[in-house]
Design a protein around this motif. Structure first.
Motif, PDB file in Angstrom:
ATOM      1  N   LYS A 137       0.621  -1.174  -0.297  1.00 36.35           N
ATOM      2  CA  LYS A 137       0.107   0.107   0.021  1.00 36.35           C
ATOM      3  C   LYS A 137       0.947   1.019   0.127  1.00 36.35           C
ATOM      4  N   GLY A 138       2.156   0.769   0.797  1.00 33.34           N
ATOM      5  CA  GLY A 138       2.666   2.495   1.060  1.00 33.34           C
ATOM      6  C   GLY A 138       2.083   3.952   2.427  1.00 33.34           C
ATOM      7  N   GLN A 139       2.598   4.654   1.572  1.00 33.56           N
ATOM      8  CA  GLN A 139       2.564   5.584   2.415  1.00 33.56           C
ATOM      9  C   GLN A 139       1.758   6.510   1.314  1.00 33.56           C
ATOM     10  N   GLU A 140       0.518   7.739   2.322  1.00 36.54           N
ATOM     11  CA  GLU A 140       0.152   8.805   1.369  1.00 36.54           C
ATOM     12  C   GLU A 140      -0.209   9.973   2.153  1.00 36.54           C
ATOM     13  N   LYS A 141       0.565  10.851   1.975  1.00 35.89           N
ATOM     14  CA  LYS A 141      -0.140  13.116   1.471  1.00 35.89           C
ATOM     15  C   LYS A 141      -0.217  13.253   0.783  1.00 35.89           C
ATOM     16  N   GLY A 142      -1.977  13.766   1.039  1.00 33.65           N
ATOM     17  CA  GLY A 142      -2.460  14.440   0.682  1.00 33.65           C
ATOM     18  C   GLY A 142      -2.228  16.102   1.032  1.00 33.65           C
ATOM     19  N   ASP A 143      -2.317  17.134  -0.658  1.00 33.96           N
ATOM     20  CA  ASP A 143      -1.973  19.057   0.159  1.00 33.96           C
ATOM     21  C   ASP A 143      -3.286  19.203  -0.415  1.00 33.96           C
ATOM     22  N   ILE A 144      -3.983  20.348   0.324  1.00 33.45           N
ATOM     23  CA  ILE A 144      -4.841  21.241  -0.709  1.00 33.45           C
ATOM     24  C   ILE A 144      -4.261  22.195  -1.477  1.00 33.45           C
ATOM     25  N   TYR A 145      -5.154  22.730  -2.651  1.00 33.38           N
ATOM     26  CA  TYR A 145      -4.428  23.411  -3.190  1.00 33.38           C
ATOM     27  C   TYR A 145      -5.709  24.539  -3.817  1.00 33.38           C
ATOM     28  N   PRO A 146      -5.729  25.805  -3.692  1.00 32.25           N
ATOM     29  CA  PRO A 146      -6.325  26.807  -4.690  1.00 32.25           C
ATOM     30  C   PRO A 146      -7.480  26.714  -5.636  1.00 32.25           C
ATOM     31  N   ASN A 147      -6.878  25.908  -6.795  1.00 34.49           N
ATOM     32  CA  ASN A 147      -7.436  25.827  -7.272  1.00 34.49           C
ATOM     33  C   ASN A 147      -6.980  24.583  -8.469  1.00 34.49           C
ATOM     34  N   GLU A 148      -7.398  24.248  -9.830  1.00 30.04           N
ATOM     35  CA  GLU A 148      -6.445  23.293  -9.725  1.00 30.04           C
ATOM     36  C   GLU A 148      -4.836  23.154 -11.041  1.00 30.04           C
ATOM     37  N   ALA A 149      -5.156  24.553 -11.034  1.00 34.95           N
ATOM     38  CA  ALA A 149      -3.893  25.241 -11.703  1.00 34.95           C
ATOM     39  C   ALA A 149      -2.999  24.704 -10.791  1.00 34.95           C
ATOM     40  N   ALA A 150      -2.275  25.036 -10.251  1.00 35.27           N
ATOM     41  CA  ALA A 150      -2.038  25.190  -8.604  1.00 35.27           C
ATOM     42  C   ALA A 150      -1.415  23.764  -8.216  1.00 35.27           C
ATOM     43  N   ALA A 151      -2.268  22.642  -8.420  1.00 37.41           N
ATOM     44  CA  ALA A 151      -1.968  21.537  -7.682  1.00 37.41           C
ATOM     45  C   ALA A 151      -1.633  20.850  -8.826  1.00 37.41           C
ATOM     46  N   ALA A 152      -1.760  21.376  -9.963  1.00 37.70           N
ATOM     47  CA  ALA A 152      -1.216  20.649 -11.397  1.00 37.70           C
ATOM     48  C   ALA A 152       0.340  21.079 -11.711  1.00 37.70           C
ATOM     49  N   ARG A 153       0.756  22.075 -11.217  1.00 38.34           N
ATOM     50  CA  ARG A 153       2.130  23.202 -10.943  1.00 38.34           C
ATOM     51  C   ARG A 153       3.155  21.748 -10.019  1.00 38.34           C
ATOM     52  N   ALA A 154       2.490  21.641  -9.306  1.00 37.27           N
ATOM     53  CA  ALA A 154       3.269  20.942  -8.059  1.00 37.27           C
ATOM     54  C   ALA A 154       3.233  20.108  -8.744  1.00 37.27           C
ATOM     55  N   LEU A 155       1.959  19.519  -9.007  1.00 42.18           N
ATOM     56  CA  LEU A 155       2.308  17.992  -9.405  1.00 42.18           C
ATOM     57  C   LEU A 155       3.402  17.812 -10.248  1.00 42.18           C
ATOM     58  N   GLU A 156       3.769  18.396 -11.059  1.00 38.70           N
ATOM     59  CA  GLU A 156       4.871  18.585 -12.113  1.00 38.70           C
ATOM     60  C   GLU A 156       6.102  18.889 -11.527  1.00 38.70           C
ATOM     61  N   GLY A 157       5.643  19.141 -10.246  1.00 41.61           N
ATOM     62  CA  GLY A 157       7.569  19.719  -9.409  1.00 41.61           C
ATOM     63  C   GLY A 157       7.402  18.510  -8.799  1.00 41.61           C
ATOM     64  N   TRP A 158       6.912  17.613  -8.364  1.00 43.35           N
ATOM     65  CA  TRP A 158       7.066  16.153  -7.560  1.00 43.35           C
ATOM     66  C   TRP A 158       7.500  15.305  -8.377  1.00 43.35           C
ATOM     67  N   ALA A 159       6.901  15.525  -9.855  1.00 42.75           N
ATOM     68  CA  ALA A 159       7.411  14.436 -10.872  1.00 42.75           C
ATOM     69  C   ALA A 159       9.085  14.830 -11.478  1.00 42.75           C
ATOM     70  N   GLU A 160       9.023  16.258 -11.620  1.00 42.20           N
ATOM     71  CA  GLU A 160      10.449  16.441 -11.930  1.00 42.20           C
ATOM     72  C   GLU A 160      11.840  15.953 -10.419  1.00 42.20           C
ATOM     73  N   ALA A 161      11.321  16.209  -9.624  1.00 40.27           N
ATOM     74  CA  ALA A 161      12.551  15.588  -8.518  1.00 40.27           C
ATOM     75  C   ALA A 161      12.305  14.077  -8.326  1.00 40.27           C
ATOM     76  N   GLN A 162      11.183  13.198  -8.562  1.00 36.80           N
ATOM     77  CA  GLN A 162      11.554  12.085  -8.396  1.00 36.80           C
ATOM     78  C   GLN A 162      11.961  11.922  -9.680  1.00 36.80           C
ATOM     79  N   ARG A 163      11.873  12.239 -11.204  1.00 38.81           N
ATOM     80  CA  ARG A 163      11.972  11.700 -12.066  1.00 38.81           C
ATOM     81  C   ARG A 163      13.884  11.805 -11.501  1.00 38.81           C
ATOM     82  N   GLU A 164      14.581  12.333 -11.069  1.00 36.86           N
ATOM     83  CA  GLU A 164      15.936  13.258 -11.256  1.00 36.86           C
ATOM     84  C   GLU A 164      16.254  11.924 -10.265  1.00 36.86           C
TER      85      GLU A 164
END
Length: 84
Positions: free
Chosen positions: A51-78
């Motif tokens: 199952k792993g671990q899970e953490k959720g963060d709230i964002y004011p809108n979908e665009a801000a959440a999408a930017r955060a998703l891309e940031g996390w994805a880039e960090a994990q790709r590195e």
């Protein structure tokens, strides 16, 4: 046109395998719309098959959440995670 009523808006799963050490890990990112319209970025990570671990963060809108998703994805790709 996407249906605004659907709870899951975007989903990305990345994997990292180290065959020498017998490790297989995942890192999942998902933007979801909660019951009352709240936008959350949910991160789930751990060993493949568990199952792993899970953490959720709230964002004011979908665009801000999408930017955060891309940031996390880039960090994990590195760190060596890739999509299949």
């Amino acid at each position: 046109m996407p249906d605004a009523r659907l709870p899951i808006r975007h989903h990305l799963v990345l994997y990292r395998r180290n065959l020498e050490q017998g490790q297989a890990r995942f890192f999942s990112l998902m933007i979801e719309r909660a019951l009352f319209g709240t936008i959350r970025l949910v991160r789930n990570w751990g060993a493949v098959g568990f199952k792993g671990q899970e953490k959720g963060d709230i964002y004011p809108n979908e665009a801000a959440a999408a930017r955060a998703l891309e940031g996390w994805a880039e960090a994990q790709r590195e760190k060596g995670y890739t999509g299949l």
